[in-house]
Design a protein around this motif. Sequence first.
Motif, PDB file in Angstrom:
ATOM      1  N   LYS A  99       8.088   5.977  48.316  1.00  0.00           N
ATOM      2  CA  LYS A  99       8.978   4.974  49.138  1.00  0.00           C
ATOM      3  C   LYS A  99       8.782   4.949  50.396  1.00  0.00           C
ATOM      4  N   ASP A 100       7.773   5.772  50.850  1.00  0.00           N
ATOM      5  CA  ASP A 100       7.386   6.002  52.392  1.00  0.00           C
ATOM      6  C   ASP A 100       8.719   6.400  53.232  1.00  0.00           C
ATOM      7  N   LYS A 101       9.648   7.068  52.621  1.00  0.00           N
ATOM      8  CA  LYS A 101      10.564   7.145  53.376  1.00  0.00           C
ATOM      9  C   LYS A 101      10.758   9.056  53.880  1.00  0.00           C
ATOM     10  N   PHE A 102      10.130   9.860  53.288  1.00  0.00           N
ATOM     11  CA  PHE A 102      10.199  11.348  53.832  1.00  0.00           C
ATOM     12  C   PHE A 102       9.060  11.838  53.643  1.00  0.00           C
ATOM     13  N   ASN A 103       8.567  13.024  54.188  1.00  0.00           N
ATOM     14  CA  ASN A 103       7.442  13.763  53.986  1.00  0.00           C
ATOM     15  C   ASN A 103       7.883  15.053  52.938  1.00  0.00           C
ATOM     16  N   TYR A 104       7.074  15.825  51.977  1.00  0.00           N
ATOM     17  CA  TYR A 104       7.404  16.624  51.223  1.00  0.00           C
ATOM     18  C   TYR A 104       7.080  17.914  52.040  1.00  0.00           C
ATOM     19  N   ALA A 105       7.721  18.932  51.991  1.00  0.00           N
ATOM     20  CA  ALA A 105       7.544  20.289  52.484  1.00  0.00           C
ATOM     21  C   ALA A 105       6.375  20.997  51.475  1.00  0.00           C
ATOM     22  N   PHE A 106       5.457  21.356  51.847  1.00  0.00           N
ATOM     23  CA  PHE A 106       4.432  22.091  50.937  1.00  0.00           C
ATOM     24  C   PHE A 106       4.006  23.437  51.310  1.00  0.00           C
ATOM     25  N   GLU A 107       3.573  24.055  50.143  1.00  0.00           N
ATOM     26  CA  GLU A 107       2.739  25.385  50.449  1.00  0.00           C
ATOM     27  C   GLU A 107       1.284  25.136  50.037  1.00  0.00           C
ATOM     28  N   LYS A 108       0.426  26.107  50.524  1.00  0.00           N
ATOM     29  CA  LYS A 108      -0.880  26.086  49.931  1.00  0.00           C
ATOM     30  C   LYS A 108      -1.387  27.468  49.670  1.00  0.00           C
ATOM     31  N   SER A 109      -2.267  27.702  48.855  1.00  0.00           N
ATOM     32  CA  SER A 109      -2.928  28.873  48.422  1.00  0.00           C
ATOM     33  C   SER A 109      -4.314  28.595  48.396  1.00  0.00           C
ATOM     34  N   TYR A 110      -5.071  29.937  48.420  1.00  0.00           N
ATOM     35  CA  TYR A 110      -6.530  29.649  48.337  1.00  0.00           C
ATOM     36  C   TYR A 110      -6.889  31.081  47.170  1.00  0.00           C
ATOM     37  N   ASN A 111      -7.402  30.459  46.071  1.00  0.00           N
ATOM     38  CA  ASN A 111      -8.012  31.448  44.884  1.00  0.00           C
ATOM     39  C   ASN A 111      -9.178  30.936  44.429  1.00  0.00           C
ATOM     40  N   THR A 112     -10.289  31.729  44.446  1.00  0.00           N
ATOM     41  CA  THR A 112     -11.567  31.163  43.994  1.00  0.00           C
ATOM     42  C   THR A 112     -11.585  31.548  42.739  1.00  0.00           C
ATOM     43  N   ASN A 113     -10.629  32.105  41.881  1.00  0.00           N
ATOM     44  CA  ASN A 113     -10.757  31.892  40.354  1.00  0.00           C
ATOM     45  C   ASN A 113     -10.385  30.384  39.949  1.00  0.00           C
ATOM     46  N   PHE A 114      -9.703  29.821  40.874  1.00  0.00           N
ATOM     47  CA  PHE A 114      -9.319  28.227  40.521  1.00  0.00           C
ATOM     48  C   PHE A 114     -10.413  27.373  41.256  1.00  0.00           C
ATOM     49  N   SER A 115     -10.906  27.539  42.570  1.00  0.00           N
ATOM     50  CA  SER A 115     -11.504  26.569  43.260  1.00  0.00           C
ATOM     51  C   SER A 115     -12.187  27.364  44.695  1.00  0.00           C
ATOM     52  N   TYR A 116     -13.398  27.239  44.734  1.00  0.00           N
ATOM     53  CA  TYR A 116     -14.146  28.020  45.571  1.00  0.00           C
ATOM     54  C   TYR A 116     -13.947  26.935  47.079  1.00  0.00           C
ATOM     55  N   GLU A 117     -14.048  25.731  46.853  1.00  0.00           N
ATOM     56  CA  GLU A 117     -14.132  24.614  47.903  1.00  0.00           C
ATOM     57  C   GLU A 117     -12.831  24.367  48.376  1.00  0.00           C
ATOM     58  N   SER A 118     -11.747  24.493  47.635  1.00  0.00           N
ATOM     59  CA  SER A 118     -10.356  23.929  48.038  1.00  0.00           C
ATOM     60  C   SER A 118      -9.390  24.796  48.134  1.00  0.00           C
ATOM     61  N   PHE A 119      -8.157  24.434  48.949  1.00  0.00           N
ATOM     62  CA  PHE A 119      -7.108  24.747  49.123  1.00  0.00           C
ATOM     63  C   PHE A 119      -6.102  24.286  47.814  1.00  0.00           C
ATOM     64  N   GLY A 120      -5.196  25.199  47.474  1.00  0.00           N
ATOM     65  CA  GLY A 120      -4.344  24.584  46.646  1.00  0.00           C
ATOM     66  C   GLY A 120      -3.092  24.236  46.920  1.00  0.00           C
ATOM     67  N   TYR A 121      -2.342  22.974  46.891  1.00  0.00           N
ATOM     68  CA  TYR A 121      -0.950  22.728  47.601  1.00  0.00           C
ATOM     69  C   TYR A 121      -0.183  22.484  46.559  1.00  0.00           C
ATOM     70  N   TYR A 122       1.110  22.946  46.835  1.00  0.00           N
ATOM     71  CA  TYR A 122       2.302  22.690  45.818  1.00  0.00           C
ATOM     72  C   TYR A 122       3.568  22.503  46.643  1.00  0.00           C
TER      73      TYR A 122
END
Length: 460
Positions: free
Chosen positions: A69-92
């Motif tokens: 709805k373009d009204k607010f931003n989500y607070a997020f965390e990020k992780s880096y785990n090469t078992n999941f992805s070498y090239e990317s951060f994982g956000y949640y």
Amino acid sequence: MNKTFFFPLLFSVTALATEQVPKLSGTINISVNSGTIDANFQLDNIPKIKDYLIFLNTGFNIQYFRNDKDKFNYAFEKSYNTNFSYESFGYYFPDNTGKNKFLPASIQFKYTGKFPVIDNMDKASDRGDWKGNIAFNGKTIRADGLQTAWYPVLYDIEKDKRYDAVTYDIEVTCIDCKSIYVNGSDPISATHGIFKREELTSVALFAGDYDIDKQNNSYYLNSGLSKQQMSELGNITASFKQYYQYNLNLPYGENVVYIHTTPTSKKDSWMFVTYPLIVAINHEKNGLSGLVDQDKSGWFKPYIAHELAHYYFGTYRVFNSELGDMFSESLAEYLSLKLTKKLIDEKVYLENINKKLSNLADKNFVAIKNIKNKSDYSNRNRYVYTYAPIVWLAIEKEIGEEKMWLWINKMLTVETEFTDYKFMIKTLAEVLDDDEKLAFLVENYFANKEAINQAKILLK
């Protein structure tokens, strides 16, 4: 003898219509000269997942993740785990308790990135380009869908499932481009275009200064091929697709798109598939011409056969679990070997088999049954491209060619949440209908770390 085809519904990207399918929309602005990407995307129709990550390339700086709805931003965390992805951060997104995650049904993404433009090989590294690289070579940008995560890719951790295959409606602008291609849509000669697709696909991107050719309903981008060479490559592709379709009793997908581009390193050279796209990356001056050079047919035709087989192992069905990578690569290689023997040259087939057997000499391998994580492969390339295909050929000798094709068909079509060892044994049991034979195969091949010795006896 004529063969009757009973094609089941496509499994991975065109079936399971009841499954919730993410849709990507929005805009992306690119400069191939500056190596910049500015994206403003929205992901809708997001499935309900408790434990997830959203992958975005580590080269991106996030401005926001925002509600639809373009009204607010989500607070997020990020992780880096090469078992999941070498090239990317994982956000949640953490929930109000901070102990769990929540996942909205729609999310806006705004981010930007600047990547090195490597157009001078005198100052380039010998190695350092790969499929998951967002590659700017001074003339083009190359980005696959799954690994580069140039758009948000949802990942279900519990089910080990990536949602890189999406429907899309996106606007691409590249002010210093001559042509733009978004996987699954027709390429255009322009600096701006709107691309739409209602069928699921992993969204690879190729834009920049290159020519577009079309021959027999297939596109050739930056190919360097004459019309005759395009026709030859098209005929080879068609005969290989027909062989797979006939023997697997499963339809092959839409016409492929061939791309040639140069790496951002001196010595890297390879091909990859993000169906229907097949990309050749090398420094060949004549583009894809090596793929129709008869003097090189002993290596390029099996290579094409392997890549075309990835339609089934990677698009028709996406394999997961600790054995997913092995299944995808080794079964594509197995099909390539079968095709080489039948359609290319039996001498080339025997040379490839003997080379693989030689590479396996005096090596130790973890039995397939005992693979619990990817690190158990040890040398991953040797395991998935050499060891496992030899095991499949030995299994074929044990059960017969007809049952082997039927087994692979079931591996591609039987519904399952995980394509793991239990799934493999279940499908094989259905084909054999012989408990004694199944026990023999498990003991001698799947649970036996010396399986290669048994295989050598049958294949020598």
